[in-house]
Design a protein around this motif. Structure first.
Motif, PDB file in Angstrom:
ATOM      1  N   ASP A 118       0.786  -1.222   0.000  1.00  0.00           N
ATOM      2  CA  ASP A 118       0.000   0.000   0.000  1.00  0.00           C
ATOM      3  C   ASP A 118       0.824   1.281   0.000  1.00  0.00           C
ATOM      4  OD1 ASP A 118       1.027  -0.282   2.529  1.00  0.00           O
ATOM      5  OD2 ASP A 118      -0.847   0.093   3.579  1.00  0.00           O
ATOM      6  N   SER A 119       2.138   1.176  -0.198  1.00  0.00           N
ATOM      7  CA  SER A 119       2.968   2.366  -0.075  1.00  0.00           C
ATOM      8  C   SER A 119       4.347   2.144  -0.695  1.00  0.00           C
ATOM      9  CB  SER A 119       3.136   2.703   1.402  1.00  0.00           C
ATOM     10  OG  SER A 119       4.048   3.753   1.581  1.00  0.00           O
ATOM     11  N   THR A 120       5.002   3.252  -1.024  1.00  0.00           N
ATOM     12  CA  THR A 120       6.401   3.197  -1.451  1.00  0.00           C
ATOM     13  C   THR A 120       7.330   3.483  -0.275  1.00  0.00           C
ATOM     14  OG1 THR A 120       6.370   5.537  -2.060  1.00  0.00           O
ATOM     15  CG2 THR A 120       5.854   3.934  -3.800  1.00  0.00           C
TER      16      THR A 120
ATOM     17  N   SER B  84       6.749   9.812   6.434  1.00  0.00           N
ATOM     18  CA  SER B  84       8.016   9.400   7.058  1.00  0.00           C
ATOM     19  C   SER B  84       8.547   8.051   6.603  1.00  0.00           C
ATOM     20  CB  SER B  84       7.863   9.373   8.581  1.00  0.00           C
ATOM     21  OG  SER B  84       7.558  10.651   9.060  1.00  0.00           O
ATOM     22  N   GLY B  85       7.693   7.211   6.007  1.00  0.00           N
ATOM     23  CA  GLY B  85       8.164   5.905   5.535  1.00  0.00           C
ATOM     24  C   GLY B  85       8.761   5.090   6.658  1.00  0.00           C
ATOM     25  N   CYS B  86      10.019   4.702   6.515  1.00  0.00           N
ATOM     26  CA  CYS B  86      10.714   3.885   7.520  1.00  0.00           C
ATOM     27  C   CYS B  86      11.130   4.689   8.752  1.00  0.00           C
ATOM     28  CB  CYS B  86      11.964   3.260   6.914  1.00  0.00           C
ATOM     29  SG  CYS B  86      11.656   2.159   5.542  1.00  0.00           S
ATOM     30  N   GLY B  87      11.161   6.021   8.640  1.00  0.00           N
ATOM     31  CA  GLY B  87      11.450   6.857   9.797  1.00  0.00           C
ATOM     32  C   GLY B  87      12.872   7.359   9.950  1.00  0.00           C
TER      33      GLY B  87
ATOM     34  N   GLY C  19      -1.978   2.050   7.106  1.00  0.00           N
ATOM     35  CA  GLY C  19      -1.639   0.774   6.479  1.00  0.00           C
ATOM     36  C   GLY C  19      -0.348   0.175   6.994  1.00  0.00           C
ATOM     37  N   ASP C  20       0.233  -0.686   6.152  1.00  0.00           N
ATOM     38  CA  ASP C  20       1.448  -1.407   6.535  1.00  0.00           C
ATOM     39  C   ASP C  20       2.633  -0.486   6.780  1.00  0.00           C
ATOM     40  OD1 ASP C  20       0.088  -3.796   6.349  1.00  0.00           O
ATOM     41  OD2 ASP C  20       0.763  -4.222   4.305  1.00  0.00           O
ATOM     42  N   VAL C  21       2.714   0.611   6.031  1.00  0.00           N
ATOM     43  CA  VAL C  21       3.852   1.523   6.208  1.00  0.00           C
ATOM     44  C   VAL C  21       3.794   2.195   7.575  1.00  0.00           C
ATOM     45  CG1 VAL C  21       2.823   3.559   5.096  1.00  0.00           C
ATOM     46  CG2 VAL C  21       5.309   3.250   5.070  1.00  0.00           C
ATOM     47  N   LEU C  22       2.599   2.480   8.095  1.00  0.00           N
ATOM     48  CA  LEU C  22       2.477   3.057   9.430  1.00  0.00           C
ATOM     49  C   LEU C  22       2.960   2.055  10.479  1.00  0.00           C
ATOM     50  CD1 LEU C  22       1.563   5.462  11.179  1.00  0.00           C
ATOM     51  CD2 LEU C  22      -0.712   4.412  11.242  1.00  0.00           C
TER      52      LEU C  22
ATOM     53  N   VAL D 156       4.659   9.103  16.844  1.00  0.00           N
ATOM     54  CA  VAL D 156       4.145   8.642  15.553  1.00  0.00           C
ATOM     55  C   VAL D 156       2.674   9.023  15.467  1.00  0.00           C
ATOM     56  CG1 VAL D 156       3.711   6.651  14.063  1.00  0.00           C
ATOM     57  CG2 VAL D 156       5.750   6.704  15.504  1.00  0.00           C
ATOM     58  N   GLU D 157       2.303   9.537  14.314  1.00  0.00           N
ATOM     59  CA  GLU D 157       0.912   9.951  14.132  1.00  0.00           C
ATOM     60  C   GLU D 157       0.419   9.502  12.756  1.00  0.00           C
ATOM     61  OE1 GLU D 157      -1.307  14.210  13.887  1.00  0.00           O
ATOM     62  OE2 GLU D 157       0.077  13.905  15.562  1.00  0.00           O
ATOM     63  N   LYS D 158      -0.814   8.984  12.746  1.00  0.00           N
ATOM     64  CA  LYS D 158      -1.458   8.666  11.476  1.00  0.00           C
ATOM     65  C   LYS D 158      -1.952   9.989  10.901  1.00  0.00           C
ATOM     66  CE  LYS D 158      -5.146   6.030   9.330  1.00  0.00           C
ATOM     67  NZ  LYS D 158      -6.236   5.074   9.527  1.00  0.00           N
ATOM     68  N   LEU D 159      -1.517  10.303   9.683  1.00  0.00           N
ATOM     69  CA  LEU D 159      -1.850  11.594   9.115  1.00  0.00           C
ATOM     70  C   LEU D 159      -1.862  11.532   7.598  1.00  0.00           C
ATOM     71  CD1 LEU D 159      -2.151  14.753   9.366  1.00  0.00           C
ATOM     72  CD2 LEU D 159       0.338  14.815   9.182  1.00  0.00           C
TER      73      LEU D 159
END
Length: 200
Positions: free
Chosen positions: A79-81, A121-124, A146-149, A175-178
């Motif tokens: 679901d993400s790059t 932020s991806g991997c952070g 999703g999975d990246v979060l 960490v925040e879902k945004l």
């Protein structure tokens, strides 16, 4: 938490080896050969399970024992790059930790915290390394979900490793879902916003 050890490839060690190989004695390396070598370098990094990143020392501060970050990557996110650390994160991090770039902004607010958010932020890597380099930052790493979060939370939790700053007993990086396209829903005012590869 994954230990920063010899089994986890170090970004800085690999980059130093690459730079050394591009400076053969008495030979001139063409620009297109350098470009190809760097492209392959970042491609190989993106395909590693995890990477070790040595957080830069900023403003002659002593290096802390937690100056190395181990960032887990997941190339199979559907679901993400954001499952890999993109080269722009390394480049922006290198720029922002260069002398005189962020330091003047942060030193102008002596004694107060600077609210920082990293969008997408991806991997952070970027928010974690900036937080370690500049302790006056109150950093929020964000992802859309999703999975990246989940990957981001995992890397942030491993890096925080039970450490808390003095501000309300919070972890150094939150960490925040945004969905950053919905910025009007933010309830915090940020002094510094970072993000890489968020617009294609």
């Amino acid at each position: 938490m994954l230990p920063a050890n010899r089994l986890t490839p170090s970004y800085h060690t690999l980059l130093a080896k690459l730079n050394q190989s591009l400076k053969p004695p008495g030979e001139v390396v063409k620009d297109d050969e350098k470009e190809t070598a760097y492209s392959e370098f970042f491609f190989e990094l993106a395909n590693m399970e995890s990477i070790c990143y040595d957080v830069p020392t900023v403003e002659d501060k002593p290096r802390s024992p937690s100056s190395s970050l181990v960032i887990r990557q997941d190339q199979n996110l559907n679901d993400s790059t954001g499952g890999i650390v993109w080269e722009t994160s390394y480049l922006l991090l290198s720029y922002l930790t260069s002398p005189g770039v962020l330091s003047p902004l942060l030193s102008s607010s002596v004694g107060s915290k600077i609210n920082h958010i990293d969008v997408g932020s991806g991997c952070g890597l970027l928010p974690l390394a900036l937080s370690r380099s500049f302790p006056t930052l109150t950093t929020t790493a964000s992802e859309v979900g999703g999975d990246v979060l989940s990957l981001l939370k995992s890397n942030i939790d491993a890096a925080n490793d039970g450490k808390y700053n003095d501000r309300n007993n919070e972890a150094p990086v939150q960490v925040e879902k945004l969905n950053w396209m919905e910025y009007s829903k933010l309830d915090t005012q940020y002094d510094l916003i970072t993000g890489t590869d968020v617009i294609f």
